[in-house]
Design a protein around this motif. Sequence first.
Motif, PDB file in Angstrom:
ATOM      1  N   PHE A 106       0.610  -1.172   0.418  1.00 37.09           N
ATOM      2  CA  PHE A 106      -0.326  -0.131   0.219  1.00 37.09           C
ATOM      3  C   PHE A 106       1.205   1.507   0.028  1.00 37.09           C
ATOM      4  O   PHE A 106       1.946   0.753   0.786  1.00 37.09           O
ATOM      5  CB  PHE A 106      -0.627  -0.211   1.381  1.00 37.09           C
ATOM      6  CG  PHE A 106      -2.408  -1.222   1.226  1.00 37.09           C
ATOM      7  CD1 PHE A 106      -3.521  -0.690   0.589  1.00 37.09           C
ATOM      8  CD2 PHE A 106      -1.869  -1.928   2.066  1.00 37.09           C
ATOM      9  CE1 PHE A 106      -4.597  -1.658   0.369  1.00 37.09           C
ATOM     10  CE2 PHE A 106      -2.874  -2.922   2.351  1.00 37.09           C
ATOM     11  CZ  PHE A 106      -4.156  -3.126   1.906  1.00 37.09           C
ATOM     12  N   TYR A 107       0.186   2.315  -0.368  1.00 36.83           N
ATOM     13  CA  TYR A 107       1.013   3.551  -1.213  1.00 36.83           C
ATOM     14  C   TYR A 107       0.270   4.609  -1.140  1.00 36.83           C
ATOM     15  O   TYR A 107      -0.513   4.660  -1.366  1.00 36.83           O
ATOM     16  CB  TYR A 107       2.103   3.534  -2.489  1.00 36.83           C
ATOM     17  CG  TYR A 107       3.065   2.099  -2.218  1.00 36.83           C
ATOM     18  CD1 TYR A 107       4.263   2.638  -1.619  1.00 36.83           C
ATOM     19  CD2 TYR A 107       3.169   0.909  -3.009  1.00 36.83           C
ATOM     20  CE1 TYR A 107       5.584   1.471  -1.440  1.00 36.83           C
ATOM     21  CE2 TYR A 107       3.738  -0.010  -2.761  1.00 36.83           C
ATOM     22  CZ  TYR A 107       5.751   0.621  -2.447  1.00 36.83           C
ATOM     23  OH  TYR A 107       6.317  -0.835  -2.590  1.00 36.83           O
ATOM     24  N   ASP A 108       0.776   5.597  -0.229  1.00 32.01           N
ATOM     25  CA  ASP A 108       0.693   7.552  -0.176  1.00 32.01           C
ATOM     26  C   ASP A 108       1.571   7.599  -1.421  1.00 32.01           C
ATOM     27  O   ASP A 108       2.513   7.668  -1.735  1.00 32.01           O
ATOM     28  CB  ASP A 108       0.431   8.339   0.652  1.00 32.01           C
ATOM     29  CG  ASP A 108       0.034   6.727   1.936  1.00 32.01           C
ATOM     30  OD1 ASP A 108      -0.982   6.594   2.266  1.00 32.01           O
ATOM     31  OD2 ASP A 108       0.133   7.350   2.558  1.00 32.01           O
ATOM     32  N   LEU A 109       0.354   8.378  -2.976  1.00 28.57           N
ATOM     33  CA  LEU A 109       0.923   9.071  -4.042  1.00 28.57           C
ATOM     34  C   LEU A 109       0.662  10.252  -3.812  1.00 28.57           C
ATOM     35  O   LEU A 109      -0.268  10.765  -3.038  1.00 28.57           O
ATOM     36  CB  LEU A 109       0.482   8.679  -5.380  1.00 28.57           C
ATOM     37  CG  LEU A 109       1.059   7.329  -5.878  1.00 28.57           C
ATOM     38  CD1 LEU A 109       1.345   6.445  -4.695  1.00 28.57           C
ATOM     39  CD2 LEU A 109       0.684   7.519  -7.682  1.00 28.57           C
ATOM     40  N   PHE A 110       1.662  11.424  -3.968  1.00 25.58           N
ATOM     41  CA  PHE A 110       1.357  12.688  -4.010  1.00 25.58           C
ATOM     42  C   PHE A 110       2.179  13.021  -4.904  1.00 25.58           C
ATOM     43  O   PHE A 110       2.783  13.019  -5.350  1.00 25.58           O
ATOM     44  CB  PHE A 110       2.467  13.367  -2.758  1.00 25.58           C
ATOM     45  CG  PHE A 110       1.710  12.882  -1.129  1.00 25.58           C
ATOM     46  CD1 PHE A 110       0.552  13.378  -0.130  1.00 25.58           C
ATOM     47  CD2 PHE A 110       2.766  11.596  -0.378  1.00 25.58           C
ATOM     48  CE1 PHE A 110       0.130  12.580   1.083  1.00 25.58           C
ATOM     49  CE2 PHE A 110       2.176  11.264   0.844  1.00 25.58           C
ATOM     50  CZ  PHE A 110       0.987  11.706   1.172  1.00 25.58           C
ATOM     51  N   ALA A 145      -3.606  10.802  -2.627  1.00 26.60           N
ATOM     52  CA  ALA A 145      -3.824   9.133  -3.086  1.00 26.60           C
ATOM     53  C   ALA A 145      -4.023   8.001  -2.659  1.00 26.60           C
ATOM     54  O   ALA A 145      -2.005   8.122  -2.569  1.00 26.60           O
ATOM     55  CB  ALA A 145      -4.318   8.864  -4.155  1.00 26.60           C
ATOM     56  N   LYS A 146      -4.677   6.702  -1.997  1.00 31.30           N
ATOM     57  CA  LYS A 146      -3.797   5.694  -1.762  1.00 31.30           C
ATOM     58  C   LYS A 146      -4.221   4.586  -3.197  1.00 31.30           C
ATOM     59  O   LYS A 146      -4.508   4.614  -3.784  1.00 31.30           O
ATOM     60  CB  LYS A 146      -4.437   4.695  -0.141  1.00 31.30           C
ATOM     61  CG  LYS A 146      -4.165   3.830   0.005  1.00 31.30           C
ATOM     62  CD  LYS A 146      -3.271   3.813   0.941  1.00 31.30           C
ATOM     63  CE  LYS A 146      -2.947   4.199   2.540  1.00 31.30           C
ATOM     64  NZ  LYS A 146      -2.063   4.769   3.068  1.00 31.30           N
ATOM     65  N   VAL A 147      -2.912   3.937  -3.184  1.00 23.74           N
ATOM     66  CA  VAL A 147      -2.615   2.793  -3.990  1.00 23.74           C
ATOM     67  C   VAL A 147      -2.286   1.798  -3.798  1.00 23.74           C
ATOM     68  O   VAL A 147      -1.214   1.082  -2.404  1.00 23.74           O
ATOM     69  CB  VAL A 147      -2.325   3.575  -5.161  1.00 23.74           C
ATOM     70  CG1 VAL A 147      -1.545   2.118  -6.184  1.00 23.74           C
ATOM     71  CG2 VAL A 147      -2.476   5.045  -5.715  1.00 23.74           C
ATOM     72  N   ARG A 148      -2.620   0.550  -4.278  1.00 17.74           N
ATOM     73  CA  ARG A 148      -2.837  -1.098  -4.118  1.00 17.74           C
ATOM     74  C   ARG A 148      -1.821  -1.324  -5.643  1.00 17.74           C
ATOM     75  O   ARG A 148      -2.294  -1.143  -5.988  1.00 17.74           O
ATOM     76  CB  ARG A 148      -3.596  -1.385  -3.086  1.00 17.74           C
ATOM     77  CG  ARG A 148      -3.897  -3.033  -3.250  1.00 17.74           C
ATOM     78  CD  ARG A 148      -2.852  -3.480  -2.138  1.00 17.74           C
ATOM     79  NE  ARG A 148      -3.275  -5.042  -1.839  1.00 17.74           N
ATOM     80  CZ  ARG A 148      -2.647  -5.223  -1.584  1.00 17.74           C
ATOM     81  NH1 ARG A 148      -1.195  -5.126  -1.783  1.00 17.74           N
ATOM     82  NH2 ARG A 148      -2.595  -6.958  -0.709  1.00 17.74           N
TER      83      ARG A 148
END
Length: 146
Positions: free
Chosen positions: A103-107, A118-121
């Motif tokens: 799981f990653y947070d993208l800025f 946003a959150k990306v899986r």
Amino acid sequence: MDSNPQKVQNLLRMSKIHEVTMRALFVMLILSCVSIYTLGQGTAIQGEVLDSEGAAIAKARILVHWDSSGSKVGLADNIGLPQDVTAISDGSGHFSIMVPSGFYDLFVTAQAFTPVAAKVRVKINAPANFDVRLRADPKVSKELAH
């Protein structure tokens, strides 16, 4: 030297056991290396950065930050990266970042635009597509109008 046939047979048997054990350990080592290599292979987070009208935004900055919370509750494939990763969109607004599953947070940010988060899986061997539209920042637009 003692030539007792019983001792010779025992030594031969021990030698065979040692050989089989070494082969088994070698196979396990190879399989472990393949598993580590496979886990270390990244999957792409890829996408396109556009403005609200659909035009590509070149030189947008994309920051990827791993969310480790899933790994603490037993999510085995939330491998992630301990350090943040950044990318810059190309002239067509496209970007691609290789990361392990998780799981990653993208800025996403660009000059004169309001940032988006946003959150990306990301799953193993399945690229995560993340297209984003940035809106012109009203504060910047207001200042530029004067």
